[in-house]
Scaffold this motif. Structure first.
Motif, short mmCIF file in Angstrom:
data_model
loop_
_atom_site.label_atom_id
_atom_site.label_comp_id
_atom_site.label_asym_id
_atom_site.label_seq_id
_atom_site.Cartn_x
_atom_site.Cartn_y
_atom_site.Cartn_z
N ASP A 119 0.81 -1.22 0.00
CA ASP A 119 0.00 0.00 0.00
C ASP A 119 0.84 1.27 0.00
OD1 ASP A 119 -0.93 -0.09 3.56
OD2 ASP A 119 1.00 -0.17 2.54
N TYR A 120 2.10 1.14 -0.35
CA TYR A 120 2.96 2.31 -0.43
C TYR A 120 3.97 2.03 -1.52
CZ TYR A 120 6.63 5.64 1.00
OH TYR A 120 7.56 6.62 1.04
N TYR B 147 12.87 5.62 -5.93
CA TYR B 147 14.15 6.17 -5.51
C TYR B 147 15.01 6.35 -6.75
CZ TYR B 147 13.30 5.45 -0.51
OH TYR B 147 12.80 5.53 0.77
N LEU C 43 15.01 9.15 -2.02
CA LEU C 43 13.60 9.17 -2.40
C LEU C 43 13.34 10.28 -3.41
CD1 LEU C 43 10.72 8.08 -1.91
CD2 LEU C 43 10.48 9.92 -0.22
N ARG D 284 0.46 6.54 -2.49
CA ARG D 284 -0.36 5.56 -1.78
C ARG D 284 -1.61 5.34 -2.60
NH1 ARG D 284 2.04 5.38 3.31
NH2 ARG D 284 3.31 7.22 3.73
N SER E 271 5.75 -1.52 -0.26
CA SER E 271 5.73 -2.05 1.10
C SER E 271 4.29 -2.18 1.58
CB SER E 271 6.51 -1.16 2.06
OG SER E 271 5.80 0.02 2.36
N ALA E 272 4.12 -3.03 2.56
CA ALA E 272 2.86 -3.18 3.26
C ALA E 272 3.10 -2.77 4.70
CB ALA E 272 2.37 -4.62 3.19
N TYR E 273 2.21 -2.01 5.25
CA TYR E 273 2.42 -1.54 6.61
C TYR E 273 2.47 -2.71 7.58
CZ TYR E 273 1.71 0.49 11.15
OH TYR E 273 1.85 0.82 12.46
N ALA F 235 7.83 -2.05 12.15
CA ALA F 235 8.87 -1.80 11.15
C ALA F 235 8.22 -1.81 9.78
CB ALA F 235 9.96 -2.85 11.20
N ASP F 236 8.67 -0.95 8.94
CA ASP F 236 8.19 -1.07 7.57
C ASP F 236 9.40 -1.34 6.69
OD1 ASP F 236 8.69 2.16 7.02
OD2 ASP F 236 8.45 0.98 5.20
N ARG F 237 9.28 -2.33 5.87
CA ARG F 237 10.37 -2.71 5.02
C ARG F 237 9.94 -2.56 3.58
NH1 ARG F 237 11.55 -8.78 4.33
NH2 ARG F 237 11.92 -7.82 2.30
N LEU F 238 10.87 -2.14 2.75
CA LEU F 238 10.62 -1.97 1.33
C LEU F 238 11.15 -3.16 0.55
CD1 LEU F 238 11.65 1.76 0.83
CD2 LEU F 238 9.34 0.85 0.63
N PHE G 216 12.45 -3.72 -3.20
CA PHE G 216 12.86 -2.93 -4.35
C PHE G 216 12.83 -3.75 -5.62
CE2 PHE G 216 14.44 1.13 -2.81
CZ PHE G 216 14.63 0.90 -1.47
N ASN H 73 13.68 2.72 12.86
CA ASN H 73 13.98 1.64 11.91
C ASN H 73 15.33 1.85 11.25
OD1 ASN H 73 11.42 0.90 12.56
ND2 ASN H 73 10.53 1.34 10.56
N TYR I 269 18.15 -0.35 8.47
CA TYR I 269 18.19 -1.41 7.47
C TYR I 269 19.60 -1.60 6.95
CZ TYR I 269 13.31 0.15 7.39
OH TYR I 269 12.04 0.52 7.75
N TYR J 198 21.25 -3.15 3.37
CA TYR J 198 21.05 -3.66 2.01
C TYR J 198 22.41 -3.95 1.38
CZ TYR J 198 16.41 -1.38 2.22
OH TYR J 198 15.14 -0.99 2.55
N LEU K 216 18.63 -3.49 -4.96
CA LEU K 216 18.88 -3.40 -3.53
C LEU K 216 18.18 -4.57 -2.85
CD1 LEU K 216 18.16 0.39 -3.32
CD2 LEU K 216 20.35 -0.63 -2.68
N TYR L 160 13.84 -2.59 14.27
CA TYR L 160 12.85 -1.56 14.58
C TYR L 160 13.08 -0.93 15.94
CZ TYR L 160 10.39 -5.67 16.41
OH TYR L 160 10.06 -6.83 17.06
N LEU M 237 9.13 5.36 12.14
CA LEU M 237 8.28 4.26 12.60
C LEU M 237 6.83 4.50 12.19
CD1 LEU M 237 7.88 1.75 14.50
CD2 LEU M 237 7.50 3.39 16.34
N GLN N 287 4.95 4.19 6.18
CA GLN N 287 6.00 4.02 5.19
C GLN N 287 6.71 5.35 4.97
OE1 GLN N 287 2.80 2.95 4.65
NE2 GLN N 287 2.84 0.80 4.09
N THR O 232 10.07 7.87 4.52
CA THR O 232 11.26 7.90 3.68
C THR O 232 12.39 7.17 4.37
OG1 THR O 232 10.61 10.06 2.84
CG2 THR O 232 12.92 9.42 2.57
N GLN O 233 13.11 6.38 3.60
CA GLN O 233 14.35 5.79 4.09
C GLN O 233 15.51 6.65 3.62
OE1 GLN O 233 14.90 1.59 3.51
NE2 GLN O 233 12.85 1.07 4.21
#
Lengths: 114, 113
Positions: free
Chosen positions: A31-32, A36, A46, A51, A93-95, A99-102, A104, B31, B33, B35, B43, B50, B96, B99, B101-102
């Motif tokens: 949902d996101y 990049y 970014l 969304r 990503s999904a919420y 933690a939210d992970r992407l 790619f 959070n 990460y 990669y 990536l 977290y 947190l 979603q 920006t990273q």
């Protein structure tokens, strides 16, 4: 397994044209959807994100088009400039609480020819 | 301005040796990460965290460990380095609860001989 597919792997367009980069995904819980960009020798940053409450997001010359039914989204770069030459990564990503992970895509190397 | 730093920036290691890559962020993000980036693969997420004391496996965790001793620091550890781990490693931090920006660090180039 790859959950975000990106195409083309490389793309060359002339200055002033619109460059179109494509991505598709499989997981319906995503949902996101950010894009990049990464210039040579630099780290990813970014560019723009969407969304699915909307099917279009604009920021200057950069526009994301989103198609939820087909699970596809694309980045359009209008009036492309040589300075836009970079590698572009789509992600999704999904919420998840905590933690939210992407995830790619593999990237599109974009070259803008003057 | 978001700030993520990595050390070392370049590293040459021998096969079987131990390698520790360090990451520090001053964004106060929960959070973080790790990669790796390889041509043709984009990536790929190795480990993430977290918060202090937590580590989670990403998509390619085999051969790697992670440590998050504090909010600011997140390390990636290669206990027995192999040539297949030659790559560019990026650390990132993000907010947190959504979603956000990273923000990526400058990367570490690792060559395992």
């Amino acid at each position: 397994q790859q959950q975000v597919r990106q195409s083309p792997q490389s793309l060359t367009v002339w200055e002033g044209e619109t460059a179109i980069l494509n991505c598709s995904y499989e997981d319906s819980t995503f949902d996101y959807f950010p894009w990049y960009h990464q210039f040579p020798g630099e780290s990813p940053a970014l560019l723009i994100a969407i969304r699915p409450v909307s099917n279009k997001k604009e920021d200057g010359r950069f526009t994301i088009f989103f198609n939820k039914r087909e699970k596809k989204f694309s980045l359009h770069i209008a009036d492309s400039q040589p300075g836009d030459s970079a590698t572009y990564f789509c992600a999704a990503s999904a919420y998840t609480e905590g933690a939210d992970r992407l995830t790619f895509g593999k990237g599109t190397q974009l070259i803008i020819q003057p | 301005e978001a700030a993520v730093t990595q050390s070392p920036r370049n590293k040459v290691a021998v096969t079987g040796g131990k390698v520790t890559l360090s990451c520090n962020q001053t964004n106060n993000h929960n959070n973080m990460y790790w990669y790796r980036q390889d041509t043709g693969h984009g990536l790929r997420l190795i480990h993430y965290s977290y918060g202090a004391g937590s580590t989670e496996k990403g998509d390619i965790p085999d051969g790697y460990k992670a440590s998050r001793p504090s909010q600011e620091n997140f390390s990636l550890i290669l206990e027995l380095a192999t040539p297949s781990q030659t790559s560019v490693y990026f650390c990132a931090s993000g907010g947190l609860g959504g979603q956000d920006t990273q923000y990526f660090g400058p990367g570490t180039r690792l060559l395992v001989l």
